[in-house]
Design an enzyme around this catalytic site. Structure first.
Site, PDB file in Angstrom:
ATOM      1  CB  THR A 164      -0.902  -0.007   1.256  1.00  0.00           C
ATOM      2  OG1 THR A 164      -1.518   1.269   1.397  1.00  0.00           O
ATOM      3  CG2 THR A 164      -0.120  -0.306   2.523  1.00  0.00           C
ATOM      4  CG  ASP A 165      -1.297   4.933  -0.733  1.00  0.00           C
ATOM      5  OD1 ASP A 165      -1.735   4.271   0.221  1.00  0.00           O
ATOM      6  OD2 ASP A 165      -1.986   5.787  -1.340  1.00  0.00           O
ATOM      7  CD  GLU A 166      -3.129   3.683   4.652  1.00  0.00           C
ATOM      8  OE1 GLU A 166      -2.868   3.611   5.862  1.00  0.00           O
ATOM      9  OE2 GLU A 166      -4.280   3.684   4.207  1.00  0.00           O
ATOM     10  CE1 TYR A 196      -3.307  -2.393   6.120  1.00  0.00           C
ATOM     11  CE2 TYR A 196      -3.049  -0.069   5.574  1.00  0.00           C
ATOM     12  CZ  TYR A 196      -3.208  -1.386   5.171  1.00  0.00           C
ATOM     13  OH  TYR A 196      -3.253  -1.695   3.836  1.00  0.00           O
ATOM     14  CE  LYS A 212      -0.129  -4.521   3.210  1.00  0.00           C
ATOM     15  NZ  LYS A 212      -0.618  -5.837   2.691  1.00  0.00           N
TER      16      LYS A 212
HETATM   17  P1  NAD Z   1     -10.017  -6.809   2.948  1.00  0.00           P
HETATM   18  O1  NAD Z   1      -9.923  -6.452   4.398  1.00  0.00           O
HETATM   19  O2  NAD Z   1     -11.255  -6.462   2.199  1.00  0.00           O
HETATM   20  O3  NAD Z   1      -9.801  -8.387   2.765  1.00  0.00           O
HETATM   21  C1  NAD Z   1      -8.799  -9.081   3.440  1.00  0.00           C
HETATM   22  C2  NAD Z   1      -9.028 -10.587   3.225  1.00  0.00           C
HETATM   23  O4  NAD Z   1      -7.960 -11.289   3.873  1.00  0.00           O
HETATM   24  C3  NAD Z   1     -10.342 -11.093   3.828  1.00  0.00           C
HETATM   25  O5  NAD Z   1     -10.975 -11.979   2.928  1.00  0.00           O
HETATM   26  C4  NAD Z   1      -9.880 -11.842   5.080  1.00  0.00           C
HETATM   27  O6  NAD Z   1     -10.758 -12.895   5.456  1.00  0.00           O
HETATM   28  C5  NAD Z   1      -8.517 -12.341   4.644  1.00  0.00           C
HETATM   29  N1  NAD Z   1      -7.605 -12.613   5.779  1.00  0.00           N
HETATM   30  C6  NAD Z   1      -7.364 -11.806   6.837  1.00  0.00           C
HETATM   31  N2  NAD Z   1      -6.497 -12.405   7.683  1.00  0.00           N
HETATM   32  C7  NAD Z   1      -6.176 -13.613   7.124  1.00  0.00           C
HETATM   33  C8  NAD Z   1      -5.313 -14.661   7.515  1.00  0.00           C
HETATM   34  N3  NAD Z   1      -4.602 -14.620   8.654  1.00  0.00           N
HETATM   35  N4  NAD Z   1      -5.217 -15.745   6.706  1.00  0.00           N
HETATM   36  C9  NAD Z   1      -5.941 -15.815   5.555  1.00  0.00           C
HETATM   37  N5  NAD Z   1      -6.777 -14.838   5.145  1.00  0.00           N
HETATM   38  C10 NAD Z   1      -6.894 -13.741   5.926  1.00  0.00           C
HETATM   39  O7  NAD Z   1      -8.730  -6.156   2.271  1.00  0.00           O
HETATM   40  P2  NAD Z   1      -8.572  -5.490   0.825  1.00  0.00           P
HETATM   41  O8  NAD Z   1      -9.033  -4.085   0.906  1.00  0.00           O
HETATM   42  O9  NAD Z   1      -9.122  -6.396  -0.193  1.00  0.00           O
HETATM   43  O10 NAD Z   1      -6.978  -5.442   0.710  1.00  0.00           O
HETATM   44  C11 NAD Z   1      -6.265  -6.538   0.155  1.00  0.00           C
HETATM   45  C12 NAD Z   1      -4.776  -6.221   0.182  1.00  0.00           C
HETATM   46  O11 NAD Z   1      -4.521  -5.033  -0.565  1.00  0.00           O
HETATM   47  C13 NAD Z   1      -4.227  -5.964   1.590  1.00  0.00           C
HETATM   48  O12 NAD Z   1      -2.947  -6.552   1.671  1.00  0.00           O
HETATM   49  C14 NAD Z   1      -4.133  -4.448   1.682  1.00  0.00           C
HETATM   50  O13 NAD Z   1      -3.103  -4.058   2.555  1.00  0.00           O
HETATM   51  C15 NAD Z   1      -3.810  -4.093   0.235  1.00  0.00           C
HETATM   52  N6  NAD Z   1      -4.244  -2.761  -0.198  1.00  0.00           N
HETATM   53  C16 NAD Z   1      -5.546  -2.357  -0.004  1.00  0.00           C
HETATM   54  C17 NAD Z   1      -5.940  -1.111  -0.467  1.00  0.00           C
HETATM   55  C18 NAD Z   1      -7.365  -0.633  -0.304  1.00  0.00           C
HETATM   56  O14 NAD Z   1      -7.659   0.519  -0.616  1.00  0.00           O
HETATM   57  N7  NAD Z   1      -8.301  -1.448   0.156  1.00  0.00           N
HETATM   58  C19 NAD Z   1      -5.014  -0.264  -1.096  1.00  0.00           C
HETATM   59  C20 NAD Z   1      -3.697  -0.714  -1.268  1.00  0.00           C
HETATM   60  C21 NAD Z   1      -3.329  -1.960  -0.820  1.00  0.00           C
HETATM   61  O1  TDX Z   2     -16.002   7.298   8.357  1.00  0.00           O
HETATM   62  C1  TDX Z   2     -14.943   7.707   7.849  1.00  0.00           C
HETATM   63  N1  TDX Z   2     -14.726   9.055   7.724  1.00  0.00           N
HETATM   64  C2  TDX Z   2     -13.586   9.585   7.209  1.00  0.00           C
HETATM   65  O2  TDX Z   2     -13.429  10.814   7.115  1.00  0.00           O
HETATM   66  C3  TDX Z   2     -13.918   6.802   7.383  1.00  0.00           C
HETATM   67  C4  TDX Z   2     -14.099   5.312   7.503  1.00  0.00           C
HETATM   68  C5  TDX Z   2     -12.785   7.346   6.848  1.00  0.00           C
HETATM   69  N2  TDX Z   2     -12.602   8.699   6.766  1.00  0.00           N
HETATM   70  C6  TDX Z   2     -11.366   9.235   6.165  1.00  0.00           C
HETATM   71  C7  TDX Z   2     -10.074   8.642   6.656  1.00  0.00           C
HETATM   72  C8  TDX Z   2      -9.190   8.677   5.424  1.00  0.00           C
HETATM   73  O3  TDX Z   2      -8.576   9.947   5.296  1.00  0.00           O
HETATM   74  O4  TDX Z   2     -11.434   8.887   4.779  1.00  0.00           O
HETATM   75  C9  TDX Z   2     -10.157   8.512   4.269  1.00  0.00           C
HETATM   76  C10 TDX Z   2     -10.243   7.090   3.767  1.00  0.00           C
HETATM   77  O5  TDX Z   2     -10.400   6.247   4.885  1.00  0.00           O
HETATM   78  P1  TDX Z   2     -10.450   4.651   4.749  1.00  0.00           P
HETATM   79  O6  TDX Z   2     -11.514   4.300   3.763  1.00  0.00           O
HETATM   80  O7  TDX Z   2     -10.505   4.081   6.119  1.00  0.00           O
HETATM   81  O8  TDX Z   2      -9.065   4.359   4.023  1.00  0.00           O
HETATM   82  P2  TDX Z   2      -7.532   4.696   4.420  1.00  0.00           P
HETATM   83  O9  TDX Z   2      -7.376   4.854   5.871  1.00  0.00           O
HETATM   84  O10 TDX Z   2      -7.081   5.835   3.550  1.00  0.00           O
HETATM   85  O11 TDX Z   2      -6.815   3.331   3.956  1.00  0.00           O
HETATM   86  C11 TDX Z   2      -7.204   2.657   2.740  1.00  0.00           C
HETATM   87  O12 TDX Z   2      -6.296   2.877   1.691  1.00  0.00           O
HETATM   88  C12 TDX Z   2      -5.021   2.262   1.784  1.00  0.00           C
HETATM   89  C13 TDX Z   2      -7.359   1.150   2.979  1.00  0.00           C
HETATM   90  O13 TDX Z   2      -8.274   0.936   4.039  1.00  0.00           O
HETATM   91  C14 TDX Z   2      -6.034   0.512   3.250  1.00  0.00           C
HETATM   92  O14 TDX Z   2      -6.184  -0.893   3.386  1.00  0.00           O
HETATM   93  C15 TDX Z   2      -5.114   0.790   2.095  1.00  0.00           C
HETATM   94  O15 TDX Z   2      -3.833   0.293   2.364  1.00  0.00           O
END
Ligand code: NAD
Ligand code: TDX
Length: 341
Positions: free
Chosen positions: A126-128, A152, A156
């Site tokens: 992730t970018d984070e 988090y 990562k």
């Molecule tokens: P998500 O939380 O929607 O899904 C995570 C999945 O992993 C779930 O199905 C959960 O059951 C499974 N899981 C959790 N712990 C586990 C374990 N110990 N063993 C096996 N399975 C397990 O997450 P997402 O948003 O789909 O993100 C997927 C990946 O992409 C993550 O690695 C996250 O860091 C990365 N990522 C997410 C975003 C975003 O915006 N959502 C952005 C950049 C990177």
């Molecule tokens: O209720 C809310 N109100 C609000 O203002 C929530 C849930 C979030 N926010 C803000 C926090 C962040 O600045 O919105 C922005 C986005 O929040 P999230 O959806 O929780 O995402 P973020 O914390 O940016 O992280 C996401 O992007 C990078 C994913 O959850 C991560 O898994 C990924 O790595």
């Protein structure tokens, strides 16, 4: 190609599996997922009967015996590792599951992949991990030093460092991808965009942290999946690839876009106490992926948001299920069936 995909029942993993099975008839996928609150087996249940191209395995990536057995018995060519605890707010409340899955679980997978000699290991990050930008800072590149600010993102970053070390020390062909904020179908409604949609359509207040001026670079989930696929097929082992959506928005702009799109009043916005350690701004420089992988984001924010809202509107039952826990009952039924009860 037989892939082990981890976390395939989550948001991005589900989209990735659907995309790959639809576009490449030569791909077989084994999906290892622990089915935490974020995992929904029902997303891909329609693929389970087939048997030949898709298989689901319920388990923890930190279970070394299980992972080693899977890699050995299924002749896995490559691992695509999505499984993670992914919600920043949850990591602030309780970081232990983040260390278990994101750090220890990734280590277990890397170690098993090394022993099995898999040909590719794509670690999805992730970018984070790069920390936070000021308003006029240039976007993150792959050379930006890691500076994670939440439990988090620290977990990562730790997993990224392990992945890097397994390449340098053991020659495991690891590729690391780092992506900006995803949105699209199947996103769990604890994240900003689906949460706003859900609350707006119910006429409930929409919480905006702080003053709403924090900036995120939004990418449509399919564009991210295409990037992970490009890294899997054409990435160079040992390298990191950034993916961004070229769509920076303040959170307030994003929330207003959704409220306007569903015809809800902007007066639903409630400015609430800020997230501790809240990163101000993320922005990704994806020029390496564009140049070396031939990748670019194809869905602009307006189109992607319209498609996403349409998906949630036509999948009301999915939203109800993930909130009610009915998908867990579905899961129990499956186990009963598999045990022959
Ligand atoms: P998500 O939380 O929607 O899904 C995570 C999945 O992993 C779930 O199905 C959960 O059951 C499974 N899981 C959790 N712990 C586990 C374990 N110990 N063993 C096996 N399975 C397990 O997450 P997402 O948003 O789909 O993100 C997927 C990946 O992409 C993550 O690695 C996250 O860091 C990365 N990522 C997410 C975003 C975003 O915006 N959502 C952005 C950049 C990177
Ligand atoms: O209720 C809310 N109100 C609000 O203002 C929530 C849930 C979030 N926010 C803000 C926090 C962040 O600045 O919105 C922005 C986005 O929040 P999230 O959806 O929780 O995402 P973020 O914390 O940016 O992280 C996401 O992007 C990078 C994913 O959850 C991560 O898994 C990924 O790595």
């Amino acid at each position: 190609m037989h892939l082990l995909v981890t976390g395939g029942c989550g948001f991005i993993g589900t989209n990735f599996i659907l995309h790959l099975l639809e576009t490449d008839p030569a791909v077989r996928i084994t999906n290892l997922d622990k089915l935490t609150y974020a995992g929904n087996r029902g997303n891909l249940a329609h693929l389970e009967g087939d048997g030949s191209r898709y298989a689901f395995v319920h388990g923890d990536i930190a279970d070394a015996a299980l992972v080693e057995q899977l890699l050995a018995e299924h002749a896995i060519d490559a691992v695509v590792h999505f499984a993670a605890e992914s919600h920043v707010d949850r990591s602030i409340t309780d970081s232990a599951p983040f260390i278990h899955t994101n750090v220890a679980g990734t280590h277990t997978l890397l170690e098993a992949a090394r022993k099995a000699g898999v040909q590719r290991f794509v670690h999805v990050s992730t970018d984070e991990v790069y920390g936070s930008l000021g308003p006029h800072d240039p976007a993150f590149t792959e050379e930006t030093p890691l500076a994670p600010n939440s439990p988090y993102s620290a977990s990562k970053a730790a997993s990224d460092m392990l992945a890097r070390a397994y390449f340098h020390t053991y020659g495991l062909p690891v590729i690391i991808t780092r992506c900006s904020n995803n949105y699209g179908p199947y996103q769990f409604p604890e994240k900003l965009i689906p949460l706003t949609y859900l609350r707006a359509t119910r006429g409930e207040p929409v919480p905006v942290y702080g003053d709403g001026s924090n900036v995120r670079d939004w990418i449509y989930v399919l564009d991210h999946c295409r990037g992970v696929e490009a890294a899997l097929r054409r990435g160079e082992p040992g390298k990191v690839y950034n993916f961004g959506g070229d769509a920076e928005r303040t959170n307030l702009e994003t929330v207003h876009t959704i409220l306007d799109a569903v015809g809800a009043p902007r007066s639903l916005v409630r400015f609430v106490t800020d997230r501790p350690g809240h990163d101000r701004r993320y922005a990704m420089n994806s020029s390496r992926a564009k140049k070396e992988l031939g990748w670019r984001p194809e869905t602009d924010f307006a189109t992607g948001i319209a498609q996403t809202i349409r998906w949630y509107q036509t999948h009301a039952a999915w939203l109800d299920d993930v909130q009610s826990g009915a998908y867990r009952q579905f899961m129990e039924k499956w186990y009963a069936k598999e045990r022959g009860v």
